[in-house]
Motif scaffolding. Structure first.
Motif, PDB file in Angstrom:
ATOM      1  N   LYS A  29       0.847  -1.189   0.000  1.00 53.64           N
ATOM      2  CA  LYS A  29       0.000   0.000   0.000  1.00 53.64           C
ATOM      3  C   LYS A  29       0.877   1.231   0.000  1.00 53.64           C
ATOM      4  O   LYS A  29       1.939   1.251   0.610  1.00 53.64           O
ATOM      5  CB  LYS A  29      -0.918   0.005   1.226  1.00 53.64           C
ATOM      6  N   GLY A  30       0.433   2.242  -0.697  1.00 50.40           N
ATOM      7  CA  GLY A  30       1.186   3.485  -0.739  1.00 50.40           C
ATOM      8  C   GLY A  30       0.302   4.610  -1.203  1.00 50.40           C
ATOM      9  O   GLY A  30      -0.908   4.467  -1.341  1.00 50.40           O
ATOM     10  N   GLY A  31       0.920   5.730  -1.449  1.00 52.12           N
ATOM     11  CA  GLY A  31       0.177   6.893  -1.915  1.00 52.12           C
ATOM     12  C   GLY A  31       1.044   8.120  -1.843  1.00 52.12           C
ATOM     13  O   GLY A  31       2.270   8.039  -1.895  1.00 52.12           O
ATOM     14  N   CYS A  32       0.400   9.226  -1.707  1.00 47.76           N
ATOM     15  CA  CYS A  32       1.124  10.490  -1.706  1.00 47.76           C
ATOM     16  C   CYS A  32       1.326  11.009  -0.281  1.00 47.76           C
ATOM     17  O   CYS A  32       0.681  10.557   0.660  1.00 47.76           O
ATOM     18  CB  CYS A  32       0.405  11.516  -2.566  1.00 47.76           C
ATOM     19  N   PHE A  33       2.208  11.963  -0.167  1.00 49.10           N
ATOM     20  CA  PHE A  33       2.562  12.541   1.131  1.00 49.10           C
ATOM     21  C   PHE A  33       1.360  13.197   1.812  1.00 49.10           C
ATOM     22  O   PHE A  33       1.171  13.076   3.014  1.00 49.10           O
ATOM     23  CB  PHE A  33       3.691  13.547   0.938  1.00 49.10           C
ATOM     24  N   CYS A  34       0.497  13.875   1.032  1.00 49.93           N
ATOM     25  CA  CYS A  34      -0.668  14.560   1.615  1.00 49.93           C
ATOM     26  C   CYS A  34      -1.853  13.619   1.816  1.00 49.93           C
ATOM     27  O   CYS A  34      -2.896  14.028   2.319  1.00 49.93           O
ATOM     28  CB  CYS A  34      -1.060  15.785   0.790  1.00 49.93           C
ATOM     29  N   LYS A  35      -1.712  12.349   1.419  1.00 45.90           N
ATOM     30  CA  LYS A  35      -2.690  11.277   1.617  1.00 45.90           C
ATOM     31  C   LYS A  35      -3.946  11.411   0.759  1.00 45.90           C
ATOM     32  O   LYS A  35      -4.943  10.744   1.007  1.00 45.90           O
ATOM     33  CB  LYS A  35      -3.043  11.117   3.099  1.00 45.90           C
ATOM     34  N   THR A  41      -6.956   3.372  -5.043  1.00 46.71           N
ATOM     35  CA  THR A  41      -8.012   3.215  -4.043  1.00 46.71           C
ATOM     36  C   THR A  41      -8.580   4.536  -3.549  1.00 46.71           C
ATOM     37  O   THR A  41      -9.635   4.543  -2.920  1.00 46.71           O
ATOM     38  CB  THR A  41      -7.506   2.391  -2.834  1.00 46.71           C
ATOM     39  N   ALA A  42      -7.906   5.656  -3.820  1.00 47.30           N
ATOM     40  CA  ALA A  42      -8.418   6.977  -3.433  1.00 47.30           C
ATOM     41  C   ALA A  42      -7.739   8.054  -4.275  1.00 47.30           C
ATOM     42  O   ALA A  42      -6.568   7.922  -4.627  1.00 47.30           O
ATOM     43  CB  ALA A  42      -8.169   7.251  -1.947  1.00 47.30           C
ATOM     44  N   GLY A  43      -8.479   9.093  -4.581  1.00 50.17           N
ATOM     45  CA  GLY A  43      -7.923  10.234  -5.299  1.00 50.17           C
ATOM     46  C   GLY A  43      -7.703   9.961  -6.777  1.00 50.17           C
ATOM     47  O   GLY A  43      -8.103   8.925  -7.309  1.00 50.17           O
ATOM     48  N   GLU A  44      -7.045  10.912  -7.435  1.00 55.18           N
ATOM     49  CA  GLU A  44      -6.700  10.789  -8.844  1.00 55.18           C
ATOM     50  C   GLU A  44      -5.267  11.234  -9.045  1.00 55.18           C
ATOM     51  O   GLU A  44      -4.784  12.118  -8.354  1.00 55.18           O
ATOM     52  CB  GLU A  44      -7.613  11.673  -9.699  1.00 55.18           C
ATOM     53  N   THR A  45      -4.608  10.606  -9.997  1.00 55.43           N
ATOM     54  CA  THR A  45      -3.237  10.991 -10.288  1.00 55.43           C
ATOM     55  C   THR A  45      -3.202  11.989 -11.433  1.00 55.43           C
ATOM     56  O   THR A  45      -4.112  12.039 -12.257  1.00 55.43           O
ATOM     57  CB  THR A  45      -2.393   9.761 -10.684  1.00 55.43           C
ATOM     58  N   LYS A  46      -2.156  12.760 -11.447  1.00 49.64           N
ATOM     59  CA  LYS A  46      -1.861  13.634 -12.572  1.00 49.64           C
ATOM     60  C   LYS A  46      -0.882  12.875 -13.453  1.00 49.64           C
ATOM     61  O   LYS A  46       0.006  12.189 -12.945  1.00 49.64           O
ATOM     62  CB  LYS A  46      -1.234  14.939 -12.080  1.00 49.64           C
ATOM     63  N   LYS A  47      -1.040  12.982 -14.764  1.00 45.26           N
ATOM     64  CA  LYS A  47      -0.174  12.252 -15.685  1.00 45.26           C
ATOM     65  C   LYS A  47       0.718  13.212 -16.451  1.00 45.26           C
ATOM     66  O   LYS A  47       0.294  14.300 -16.831  1.00 45.26           O
ATOM     67  CB  LYS A  47      -1.011  11.434 -16.662  1.00 45.26           C
ATOM     68  N   HIS A  48       1.962  12.784 -16.646  1.00 41.08           N
ATOM     69  CA  HIS A  48       2.910  13.546 -17.457  1.00 41.08           C
ATOM     70  C   HIS A  48       3.587  12.576 -18.396  1.00 41.08           C
ATOM     71  O   HIS A  48       4.075  11.523 -17.961  1.00 41.08           O
ATOM     72  CB  HIS A  48       3.955  14.230 -16.576  1.00 41.08           C
ATOM     73  N   THR A  89       5.414   7.561 -19.239  1.00 42.63           N
ATOM     74  CA  THR A  89       4.274   8.187 -18.565  1.00 42.63           C
ATOM     75  C   THR A  89       4.516   8.125 -17.070  1.00 42.63           C
ATOM     76  O   THR A  89       4.763   7.055 -16.518  1.00 42.63           O
ATOM     77  CB  THR A  89       2.962   7.463 -18.901  1.00 42.63           C
ATOM     78  N   ARG A  90       4.467   9.281 -16.430  1.00 45.71           N
ATOM     79  CA  ARG A  90       4.597   9.353 -14.972  1.00 45.71           C
ATOM     80  C   ARG A  90       3.237   9.707 -14.399  1.00 45.71           C
ATOM     81  O   ARG A  90       2.540  10.539 -14.945  1.00 45.71           O
ATOM     82  CB  ARG A  90       5.603  10.432 -14.583  1.00 45.71           C
ATOM     83  N   GLU A  91       2.888   9.072 -13.282  1.00 49.80           N
ATOM     84  CA  GLU A  91       1.659   9.412 -12.575  1.00 49.80           C
ATOM     85  C   GLU A  91       2.026   9.757 -11.144  1.00 49.80           C
ATOM     86  O   GLU A  91       2.835   9.090 -10.524  1.00 49.80           O
ATOM     87  CB  GLU A  91       0.679   8.238 -12.596  1.00 49.80           C
ATOM     88  N   PHE A  92       1.396  10.809 -10.625  1.00 47.60           N
ATOM     89  CA  PHE A  92       1.749  11.295  -9.301  1.00 47.60           C
ATOM     90  C   PHE A  92       0.628  12.182  -8.774  1.00 47.60           C
ATOM     91  O   PHE A  92      -0.255  12.598  -9.527  1.00 47.60           O
ATOM     92  CB  PHE A  92       3.065  12.080  -9.350  1.00 47.60           C
ATOM     93  N   CYS A  93       0.661  12.479  -7.494  1.00 50.57           N
ATOM     94  CA  CYS A  93      -0.271  13.440  -6.910  1.00 50.57           C
ATOM     95  C   CYS A  93       0.112  14.817  -7.431  1.00 50.57           C
ATOM     96  O   CYS A  93       1.276  15.190  -7.391  1.00 50.57           O
ATOM     97  CB  CYS A  93      -0.171  13.396  -5.385  1.00 50.57           C
ATOM     98  N   GLY A  94      -0.858  15.555  -7.916  1.00 47.80           N
ATOM     99  CA  GLY A  94      -0.596  16.887  -8.441  1.00 47.80           C
ATOM    100  C   GLY A  94      -0.225  17.900  -7.370  1.00 47.80           C
ATOM    101  O   GLY A  94       0.255  18.988  -7.677  1.00 47.80           O
TER     102      GLY A  94
END
Length: 118
Positions: A4-10, A56-63, A74-79
């Motif tokens: 499990k993982g995700g972004c710093f701001c959750k 499982t939560a949120g949406e990623t930004k794609k570059h 293609t990179r996906e990450f929290c915007g």
């Protein structure tokens, strides 16, 4: 095994369902593109079977951009912040070592390639 993982701001959360940690190909990349994208000496990339990934939560930004050898990456990450827990799966190797900074030591016990296709 579920990672499990995700972004710093959750805001963004995900799960990886891997039969083995070896199913994730984690690598360190020293190409100019990764350096620019991360603002550091290297980027860490994860190549996983798409079927193992579940947002499982949120949406990623794609570059999308050149991967340093002419291919599209293609990179996906929290915007808003980026991703957390980058050390859950250790790297298997280093790419584009010809661009590694002189002060950056070689990572032990992994492969080292000056280019992607070497």
């Amino acid at each position: 095994m579920i990672y499990k993982g995700g972004c710093f701001c959750k805001t963004v959360r995900y799960e990886l369902d891997l039969a083995s940690p070896d199913d994730a190909r984690m690598n360190i990349c020293h190409c100019p593109n990764c350096k620019k994208f991360t603002g550091s000496e290297f980027g860490i990339t994860a190549k996983i079977p798409w079927s193992t990934f579940k947002l499982t939560a949120g949406e990623t930004k794609k570059h999308k951009g050149d991967n340093g050898s002419g291919g599209l990456l293609t990179r996906e990450f929290c915007g808003d912040c980026g991703l957390d827990e980058p050390d859950a799966l250790p790297p298997k190797g280093e790419f584009f070592t010809k661009y590694r900074a002189e002060w950056m030591p070689e990572i032990p016990n992994v492969f080292h390639k000056k280019e992607i296709k070497e």
